[in-house]
Design an enzyme around this catalytic site. Structure first.
Site, PDB file in Angstrom:
ATOM      1  N   ASP A 142      42.041  47.958  38.080  1.00  0.00           N
ATOM      2  CA  ASP A 142      42.409  49.317  38.518  1.00  0.00           C
ATOM      3  C   ASP A 142      43.852  49.678  38.226  1.00  0.00           C
ATOM      4  O   ASP A 142      44.217  50.854  38.317  1.00  0.00           O
ATOM      5  CB  ASP A 142      42.142  49.444  40.030  1.00  0.00           C
ATOM      6  N   HIS A 145      43.306  40.250  43.806  1.00  0.00           N
ATOM      7  CA  HIS A 145      41.852  40.245  43.628  1.00  0.00           C
ATOM      8  C   HIS A 145      41.281  39.077  44.418  1.00  0.00           C
ATOM      9  O   HIS A 145      41.893  38.016  44.500  1.00  0.00           O
ATOM     10  CB  HIS A 145      41.494  40.064  42.146  1.00  0.00           C
TER      11      HIS A 145
HETATM   12  C1  SDX Z   1      38.179  45.951  42.559  1.00  0.00           C
HETATM   13  O1  SDX Z   1      35.586  41.992  43.909  1.00  0.00           O
HETATM   14  C2  SDX Z   1      35.556  42.587  42.729  1.00  0.00           C
HETATM   15  O2  SDX Z   1      35.079  42.066  41.761  1.00  0.00           O
HETATM   16  C3  SDX Z   1      36.162  44.006  42.743  1.00  0.00           C
HETATM   17  C4  SDX Z   1      36.382  44.641  41.375  1.00  0.00           C
HETATM   18  C5  SDX Z   1      35.073  44.953  40.655  1.00  0.00           C
HETATM   19  O3  SDX Z   1      35.086  45.026  39.423  1.00  0.00           O
HETATM   20  O4  SDX Z   1      34.074  45.238  41.392  1.00  0.00           O
HETATM   21  O5  SDX Z   1      37.158  43.770  40.565  1.00  0.00           O
HETATM   22  C6  SDX Z   1      37.122  45.969  41.510  1.00  0.00           C
HETATM   23  O6  SDX Z   1      37.907  46.298  43.677  1.00  0.00           O
HETATM   24  C7  SDX Z   1      39.542  45.434  42.212  1.00  0.00           C
HETATM   25  C8  SDX Z   1      40.512  45.414  43.427  1.00  0.00           C
HETATM   26  C9  SDX Z   1      41.071  46.826  43.635  1.00  0.00           C
HETATM   27  N1  SDX Z   1      41.840  46.881  44.900  1.00  0.00           N
HETATM   28  C10 SDX Z   1      43.183  46.993  44.914  1.00  0.00           C
HETATM   29  O7  SDX Z   1      43.884  46.974  43.902  1.00  0.00           O
HETATM   30  C11 SDX Z   1      43.780  47.168  46.311  1.00  0.00           C
HETATM   31  C12 SDX Z   1      44.991  46.256  46.464  1.00  0.00           C
HETATM   32  N2  SDX Z   1      44.504  44.850  46.488  1.00  0.00           N
HETATM   33  C13 SDX Z   1      44.344  44.262  47.775  1.00  0.00           C
HETATM   34  O8  SDX Z   1      44.035  45.063  48.848  1.00  0.00           O
HETATM   35  C14 SDX Z   1      43.627  42.903  47.734  1.00  0.00           C
HETATM   36  O9  SDX Z   1      44.214  42.163  46.751  1.00  0.00           O
HETATM   37  C15 SDX Z   1      42.117  42.873  47.550  1.00  0.00           C
HETATM   38  C16 SDX Z   1      41.415  43.767  48.503  1.00  0.00           C
HETATM   39  C17 SDX Z   1      41.741  43.250  46.158  1.00  0.00           C
HETATM   40  C18 SDX Z   1      41.674  41.433  47.778  1.00  0.00           C
HETATM   41  O10 SDX Z   1      41.866  41.178  49.123  1.00  0.00           O
HETATM   42  P1  SDX Z   1      41.750  39.707  49.745  1.00  0.00           P
HETATM   43  O11 SDX Z   1      41.107  38.760  48.823  1.00  0.00           O
HETATM   44  O12 SDX Z   1      41.177  39.863  51.115  1.00  0.00           O
HETATM   45  O13 SDX Z   1      43.258  39.296  49.798  1.00  0.00           O
HETATM   46  P2  SDX Z   1      43.922  38.646  51.034  1.00  0.00           P
HETATM   47  O14 SDX Z   1      44.027  39.653  52.114  1.00  0.00           O
HETATM   48  O15 SDX Z   1      43.242  37.358  51.330  1.00  0.00           O
HETATM   49  O16 SDX Z   1      45.391  38.395  50.428  1.00  0.00           O
HETATM   50  C19 SDX Z   1      45.965  37.140  50.434  1.00  0.00           C
HETATM   51  C20 SDX Z   1      47.460  37.443  50.615  1.00  0.00           C
HETATM   52  C21 SDX Z   1      47.759  38.190  51.908  1.00  0.00           C
HETATM   53  O17 SDX Z   1      49.084  37.871  52.263  1.00  0.00           O
HETATM   54  P3  SDX Z   1      49.337  36.684  53.391  1.00  0.00           P
HETATM   55  O18 SDX Z   1      48.460  37.016  54.580  1.00  0.00           O
HETATM   56  O19 SDX Z   1      48.953  35.401  52.704  1.00  0.00           O
HETATM   57  O20 SDX Z   1      50.828  36.782  53.699  1.00  0.00           O
HETATM   58  O21 SDX Z   1      47.910  38.309  49.553  1.00  0.00           O
HETATM   59  C22 SDX Z   1      48.370  39.530  50.128  1.00  0.00           C
HETATM   60  C23 SDX Z   1      47.764  39.630  51.492  1.00  0.00           C
HETATM   61  O22 SDX Z   1      48.570  40.438  52.344  1.00  0.00           O
HETATM   62  N3  SDX Z   1      47.926  40.615  49.243  1.00  0.00           N
HETATM   63  C24 SDX Z   1      48.683  41.628  48.864  1.00  0.00           C
HETATM   64  C25 SDX Z   1      47.905  42.381  47.979  1.00  0.00           C
HETATM   65  N4  SDX Z   1      46.701  41.799  47.860  1.00  0.00           N
HETATM   66  C26 SDX Z   1      46.707  40.712  48.643  1.00  0.00           C
HETATM   67  N5  SDX Z   1      49.942  41.992  49.200  1.00  0.00           N
HETATM   68  C27 SDX Z   1      50.426  43.117  48.622  1.00  0.00           C
HETATM   69  N6  SDX Z   1      49.724  43.899  47.748  1.00  0.00           N
HETATM   70  C28 SDX Z   1      48.471  43.561  47.408  1.00  0.00           C
HETATM   71  N7  SDX Z   1      47.799  44.307  46.550  1.00  0.00           N
END
Ligand code: SDX
Length: 425
Positions: free
Chosen positions: A365, A307
């Site tokens: 989710d 998140h």
């Molecule tokens: C919702 O914002 C809100 O409030 C949203 C929400 C609401 O109520 O409106 O809470 C609802 O959208 C919840 C989120 C649902 N999405 C997912 O579950 C999809 C999977 N999650 C990711 O795609 C991700 O965590 C996000 C999109 C939710 C957040 O993305 P960020 O903040 O841009 O994360 P990031 O890319 O900065 O990640 C930091 C690191 C990265 O790795 P490095 O580059 O440091 O090596 O964490 C990794 C990312 O690759 N990472 C994940 C991951 N989420 C982040 N790796 C594997 N699986 C994941 N789910």
């Protein structure tokens, strides 16, 4: 705590004001930065950028805290109706019994959609995704209620209470209609004797030959799901609603844009992606470790994890997970293989350094889809359910923009990296 931030740049030293929020959030106010230094800030994805000051929702991502108008989500999840929590989110206070009755009556009265809208929704082909139906139908509502969709905020605000009730009542009716239209089923009409969640289930599942009667437990599970999704400050879809509202657009056009943003799999579309992942694991009979490995190799995201704000367990996921056993028991489901897979997947991820070091926890989710799956809500309706739940939040945030006389159109800057000047000849 500092009252100003000092910025030394080129031959200048600048004192930038600091804004402190009511919960102690600190922001450096850079509104004068470009006019005094020629510099802009750069923050792709806005992870460090406050787009507005808001009084609706407070999140502490490190502590896993969520409050609607100051009330903890854990307390609101205990025994409040989605209608009353929506009233709180929209109007800022929990309703008195009279206000609650009046608001619920308004939602019941606004539940039906015009016959012209019914024909509009019926025009969508079988197999269409209900989110496409929902986003276009919401915008179309403005054509049927033009007196509150004039794109003049002063005029539109005169009809705000009515527009809010229309958006809340009809998003649920349109959602249920979209479910039935894309399956070639006849539409149901709302019933004035049912509350919000019961009416939704009736609209979705009643058949011409058999009325659907929601058990109190099923209606309560839907009520909890909607309430937990009601608001979440400046997430992608809400920021989209505010962006569109900042141009002066009406409530229906703005929330329609919010639905489109929510549909993305990184946002509200994640609940559908989680269920598809769990169903794949169940069908293959494996332990799901390849999804964790793919996430660690950067080949895919573990859907339902991570998140932008929560670097702790999403409090909503905790509540849903906690309500699970009661919900399954009330539904007479003794074991749910997908729930077992989800629990194993969560345990594996939370003990893996890749997830621990990045503070990736289950978000709302991860478990919400399992509840809907147990309630026999089809997967392509999961994000639609999220949109129904989020409608009061979008309404409240639209109102903050529309009623703020100092509101400015949102127009971010950029850093141009394209071709330098050149002539065609
Ligand atoms: C919702 O914002 C809100 O409030 C949203 C929400 C609401 O109520 O409106 O809470 C609802 O959208 C919840 C989120 C649902 N999405 C997912 O579950 C999809 C999977 N999650 C990711 O795609 C991700 O965590 C996000 C999109 C939710 C957040 O993305 P960020 O903040 O841009 O994360 P990031 O890319 O900065 O990640 C930091 C690191 C990265 O790795 P490095 O580059 O440091 O090596 O964490 C990794 C990312 O690759 N990472 C994940 C991951 N989420 C982040 N790796 C594997 N699986 C994941 N789910």
């Amino acid at each position: 705590m500092a009252k100003t931030a000092t910025l030394k740049i080129d031959d200048q030293e600048l004192e930038l004001p600091v804004i402190i929020g009511s919960e102690g959030e600190k922001a450096v106010d850079v509104r004068k930065l470009r006019s005094t230094t020629g510099y802009i800030t750069y923050d792709e994805g806005y992870g460090n950028t406050g787009s507005c000051q808001s009084e609706i929702t407070y999140i502490d991502g490190e502590a896993g805290i969520l409050r609607y108008r100051g009330y903890p989500i854990e307390q609101l999840a205990e025994g409040f109706s989605f209608e009353d929590v929506s009233y709180l989110v929209i109007y800022g206070e929990l309703p008195t019994p009279e206000q609650s009755a009046e608001f619920s009556a308004r939602l019941r009265n606004e539940a039906p959609i015009r016959e012209g809208m019914v024909r509009f929704v019926q025009g969508f082909p079988r197999g269409a995704h209900p989110m496409a139906v929902l986003s276009s139908s919401l915008n179309a509502l403005g054509a049927y209620h033009s007196q509150m969709a004039s794109n003049n905020h002063e005029r539109d605000l005169k009809h705000f209470d009515e527009a809010a009730a229309i958006a809340m009542a009809k998003v649920r009716t349109i959602a249920a209609h979209s479910y039935r239209v894309v399956r070639g089923k006849p539409l149901n009409y709302p019933r004035p004797d049912l509350d919000y969640s019961e009416n939704f289930l009736h609209l979705m599942f009643s058949e011409p030959y058999e009325e659907y009667k929601a058990t109190p437990e099923v209606a309560s599970a839907i009520n909890l799901f909607l309430l937990l999704h009601a608001e979440h400050e400046q997430n992608c879809s809400t920021s989209t609603v505010r962006m569109v509202a900042s141009a002066g657009a009406n409530l229906f056009a703005s929330t329609s844009a919010g639905v489109s943003a929510l549909w993305g799999p990184l946002h509200g579309g994640a609940n559908q992606a989680v269920l598809e992942m769990l169903n794949t694991i169940h069908a293959n009979g494996d332990d799901g470790s390849r999804f964790i490995e793919a996430a660690k190799d950067g080949k895919a995201r573990l859907m339902g994890f991570g998140h932008r704000v929560y670097k702790n367990y999403d409090p909503r996921a905790k509540i849903i997970k906690g309500s699970f056993d009661k919900a399954l028991e009330s539904l007479g489901i003794t074991d749910d293989p997908l729930l077992d897979i989800a629990r194993r997947l969560e345990a594996a991820a939370l003990s893996d350094d890749y997830f621990i070091s990045r503070k990736l926890y289950p978000n709302v989710d991860f478990y919400s889809g399992l509840i809907m799956n147990a309630l026999k809500i089809p997967v392509d309706m999961f994000t639609v359910m999220f949109a129904i739940g989020r409608m009061p939040g979008w309404i409240a945030q639209w109102h903050e923009v529309a009623s703020n006389p100092k509101s400015r159109i949102n127009r971010p800057r950029q850093v141009y990296m394209g071709p330098v000047p050149r002539d065609v000849m």
